[in-house]
Scaffold this motif. Structure first.
Motif, PDB file in Angstrom:
ATOM      1  N   UNK A  88     -32.079  18.004  -3.224  1.00 59.43           N
ATOM      2  CA  UNK A  88     -30.771  17.358  -1.824  1.00 59.43           C
ATOM      3  C   UNK A  88     -32.061  16.747  -1.195  1.00 59.43           C
ATOM      4  N   UNK A  89     -33.574  16.740  -1.235  1.00 61.40           N
ATOM      5  CA  UNK A  89     -33.723  15.804  -0.827  1.00 61.40           C
ATOM      6  C   UNK A  89     -33.445  14.587  -0.167  1.00 61.40           C
ATOM      7  N   UNK A  90     -33.587  14.039  -1.587  1.00 59.82           N
ATOM      8  CA  UNK A  90     -32.917  11.957  -1.850  1.00 59.82           C
ATOM      9  C   UNK A  90     -31.543  11.874  -1.050  1.00 59.82           C
ATOM     10  N   UNK A  91     -30.935  13.005  -1.390  1.00 60.74           N
ATOM     11  CA  UNK A  91     -29.578  12.364  -0.544  1.00 60.74           C
ATOM     12  C   UNK A  91     -29.643  12.630   1.085  1.00 60.74           C
ATOM     13  N   UNK A  92     -30.264  14.063   1.194  1.00 60.78           N
ATOM     14  CA  UNK A  92     -30.526  13.570   3.197  1.00 60.78           C
ATOM     15  C   UNK A  92     -31.436  12.382   3.757  1.00 60.78           C
ATOM     16  N   UNK A  93     -32.044  12.385   2.577  1.00 62.43           N
ATOM     17  CA  UNK A  93     -33.144  11.143   3.278  1.00 62.43           C
ATOM     18  C   UNK A  93     -32.708  10.095   3.275  1.00 62.43           C
ATOM     19  N   UNK A  94     -31.972   9.655   2.022  1.00 61.19           N
ATOM     20  CA  UNK A  94     -31.283   8.486   2.323  1.00 61.19           C
ATOM     21  C   UNK A  94     -30.096   8.253   2.420  1.00 61.19           C
ATOM     22  N   UNK A  95     -29.424   8.989   3.027  1.00 64.92           N
ATOM     23  CA  UNK A  95     -28.091   8.900   3.049  1.00 64.92           C
ATOM     24  C   UNK A  95     -27.595   9.713   3.918  1.00 64.92           C
ATOM     25  N   UNK A 129     -31.982   5.308  -6.204  1.00 69.16           N
ATOM     26  CA  UNK A 129     -31.128   4.025  -6.104  1.00 69.16           C
ATOM     27  C   UNK A 129     -29.864   4.321  -5.202  1.00 69.16           C
ATOM     28  N   UNK A 130     -29.081   4.927  -6.237  1.00 71.43           N
ATOM     29  CA  UNK A 130     -27.799   5.533  -6.097  1.00 71.43           C
ATOM     30  C   UNK A 130     -27.696   5.865  -4.400  1.00 71.43           C
ATOM     31  N   UNK A 131     -29.083   6.883  -3.928  1.00 71.75           N
ATOM     32  CA  UNK A 131     -29.067   7.530  -2.703  1.00 71.75           C
ATOM     33  C   UNK A 131     -29.498   6.086  -1.638  1.00 71.75           C
ATOM     34  N   UNK A 132     -29.999   5.141  -1.828  1.00 74.28           N
ATOM     35  CA  UNK A 132     -30.411   4.713  -1.886  1.00 74.28           C
ATOM     36  C   UNK A 132     -28.938   3.752  -1.143  1.00 74.28           C
ATOM     37  N   UNK A 133     -28.328   3.383  -2.084  1.00 70.33           N
ATOM     38  CA  UNK A 133     -27.737   2.814  -1.827  1.00 70.33           C
ATOM     39  C   UNK A 133     -25.764   2.927  -1.240  1.00 70.33           C
ATOM     40  N   UNK A 134     -25.881   4.867  -1.335  1.00 71.74           N
ATOM     41  CA  UNK A 134     -25.065   5.407  -0.130  1.00 71.74           C
ATOM     42  C   UNK A 134     -25.424   5.141   0.891  1.00 71.74           C
ATOM     43  N   UNK A 135     -26.885   5.462   1.328  1.00 73.27           N
ATOM     44  CA  UNK A 135     -27.222   4.899   2.952  1.00 73.27           C
ATOM     45  C   UNK A 135     -26.937   3.704   3.507  1.00 73.27           C
ATOM     46  N   UNK A 136     -27.400   2.576   2.538  1.00 75.99           N
ATOM     47  CA  UNK A 136     -26.759   1.165   2.900  1.00 75.99           C
ATOM     48  C   UNK A 136     -25.260   0.707   3.162  1.00 75.99           C
ATOM     49  N   UNK A 137     -24.784   1.809   2.282  1.00 75.58           N
ATOM     50  CA  UNK A 137     -23.005   1.737   2.397  1.00 75.58           C
ATOM     51  C   UNK A 137     -22.253   2.478   3.616  1.00 75.58           C
ATOM     52  N   UNK A 138     -23.186   3.926   4.816  1.00 82.15           N
ATOM     53  CA  UNK A 138     -22.789   4.252   5.168  1.00 82.15           C
ATOM     54  C   UNK A 138     -23.492   3.721   7.075  1.00 82.15           C
ATOM     55  N   UNK A 139     -23.686   2.852   6.945  1.00 81.96           N
ATOM     56  CA  UNK A 139     -24.653   1.788   8.126  1.00 81.96           C
ATOM     57  C   UNK A 139     -23.739   0.797   7.891  1.00 81.96           C
ATOM     58  N   UNK A 140     -23.590   0.331   7.123  1.00 86.68           N
ATOM     59  CA  UNK A 140     -22.278  -0.816   7.196  1.00 86.68           C
ATOM     60  C   UNK A 140     -20.613  -0.530   7.412  1.00 86.68           C
ATOM     61  N   UNK A 141     -20.625   0.667   6.756  1.00 84.69           N
ATOM     62  CA  UNK A 141     -19.379   1.995   7.287  1.00 84.69           C
ATOM     63  C   UNK A 141     -19.095   1.968   9.211  1.00 84.69           C
TER      64      UNK A 141
END
Length: 435
Positions: A88-95, A129-141
């Motif tokens: 879960x480290x990627x999910x936590x750090x990136x999203x 890349x998917x976790x990075x993308x989820x973080x990007x989407x969360x910022x936009x939202x």
């Protein structure tokens, strides 16, 4: 240096990208704070920059960010991990942490500049890349004022990850090994990346999402050739194209080393990203700024290169071999000591030691050798293991002198046996300290 009242908090401030962003923003007149896990590392990399200790793994809720955002006008996120070191480290750090950051900043009117990655998104081929993308989407939202910058392969004066691997491969004499030679890569210089962050914080770049990549992609083989030229190494006489079937076992070994703390650029995620290509669309950024990202040849022309860079590339190439040799040598020393314990005990008993004391001494120091041979394989202990090897070698030399002083009848004998190992341990220790 222009004065600017804006106070900026940079996450991952002492990392490869973060440190250069901090320096560029300082030069532009911004007031800087850094955040990361190691205050000691921050003090070495960014002396004089105010630093707050924090771990994105522990910042999962908006309220967790509140004390870190006091007096802050903008946040630049340069933090990231390539591959899970724990579940879960990627999910936590990136999203998760970035979604919480976005919510906390939106509530306080704090702007966010997110350093993402070219190709990040929900349909990307790797969890990185998917976790990075989820973080990007969360910022936009979140509704926060946000700039999402998605750089390609980042080329800087220093090296880390993929750029370090390029330099290591470029340092191979005579032949040029390369895997995935035809993979498409678009680069960006560190100066252009830092300039984009600065432009965002100054309001010169409209809010939005931008790929930060040069106009024309190059093949990985072409990028490697340009790197070799920049470093000043002689042209390779032959190109050795490594077969694709070799990559999975190499990446698997690199993943295993990652579990031991060695963050190799050859891990599975890195190989998958290179295979799929490092690509982006340069048009939106060019339209917004009126100019694009400098191509790789221009990037290298702007960076100085000399003996220190060539030495660093060669040493980085040799360090895995040095660690392996040291580990095998000390493991062999300890195992042979236990295997041949009777012969070793006989030397001590002939010098007047009691049998029990001699056996205990041989067993203890054999186990010490094995412990150091294993300790150097665990990255957090590796540098200290090298110093332990030096210390124990000197103890052995002193003890042997006391027990068998006749060995100094030919002084070159003991020195030839001890000095190479001492020098290798000291050199490896210094290389480990620099990483």
């Amino acid at each position: 240096m222009a004065e600017n009242a804006m106070r900026v908090l940079v996450l991952g401030a002492y990392g490869f990208i973060g440190a250069e962003v901090v320096r560029a923003l300082q030069t532009a007149g911004f007031s800087m704070n850094g955040l990361g896990r190691s205050a000691g590392q921050a003090a070495r990399v960014l002396p004089g920059v105010p630093f707050v200790q924090g771990d994105l793994l522990q910042l999962s809720q908006p309220e967790d960010w509140a004390p870190l955002l006091q007096g802050v006008d903008a946040v630049v996120n340069c933090a990231g991990v390539l591959q899970d070191m724990s579940p879960g480290e990627l999910e936590m750090v990136h999203h998760t942490a970035i979604a919480a950051l976005g919510a906390a900043c939106a509530e306080r009117g704090i702007a966010v500049v997110q350093i993402s990655a070219a190709g990040a998104g929900p349909d990307a081929g790797t969890e990185f890349m998917r976790s990075k993308g989820r973080g990007d989407a969360a910022l936009r939202a979140s509704g926060v004022a946000a700039w999402i910058l998605k750089p390609g392969l980042v080329i800087g004066q220093n090296a880390y990850g993929g750029t370090r691997l390029l330099r290591m491969l470029a340092a191979v004499p005579l032949v040029q090994p390369v895997a995935l030679a035809d993979a498409q890569v678009q680069c960006i210089g560190m100066a252009d990346l830092a300039a984009a962050v600065t432009a965002a914080l100054r309001g010169d770049l409209p809010q939005g999402t931008y790929d930060l990549v040069e106009d024309q992609p190059l093949t990985l083989a072409e990028v490697l050739a340009e790197t070799r030229v920049w470093l000043g190494f002689a042209s390779a006489r032959w190109q050795l194209r490594l077969p694709d079937w070799l990559l999975p076992p190499v990446a698997g070994c690199a993943d295993l080393l990652g579990r031991l703390g060695w963050r190799s650029p050859l891990r599975t995620t890195a190989m998958a990203e290179i295979r799929s290509g490092v690509r982006g669309d340069p048009a939106p950024y060019r339209a917004a700024m009126g100019q694009g990202i400098a191509p790789l040849q221009t990037i290298y022309k702007s960076l100085s290169s000399g003996r220190a860079h060539r030495l660093d590339a060669r040493m980085a190439l040799l360090m895995p071999a040095a660690v392996t040799v040291l580990s095998l040598f000390w493991l062999a020393s300890g195992l042979i000591g236990l295997w041949q314990i009777k012969a070793a005990v006989a030397v001590l008993t002939d010098a007047g030691w009691g049998s029990l004391t001699a056996k205990a001494s041989v067993a203890f120091w054999s186990l010490a050798d094995i412990a150091m041979g294993l300790a150097i394989l665990w990255r957090p202990w590796a540098a200290r293991a090298c110093l332990g090897m030096v210390t124990v070698s000197l103890i052995y030399l002193g003890a042997a002198t006391a027990v068998t002083p006749q060995m100094w009848a030919d002084p070159l004998g003991p020195l030839v046996k001890v000095l190479p190992g001492l020098l290798l341990a000291l050199i490896t220790h210094q290389l480990l300290q620099e990483r």
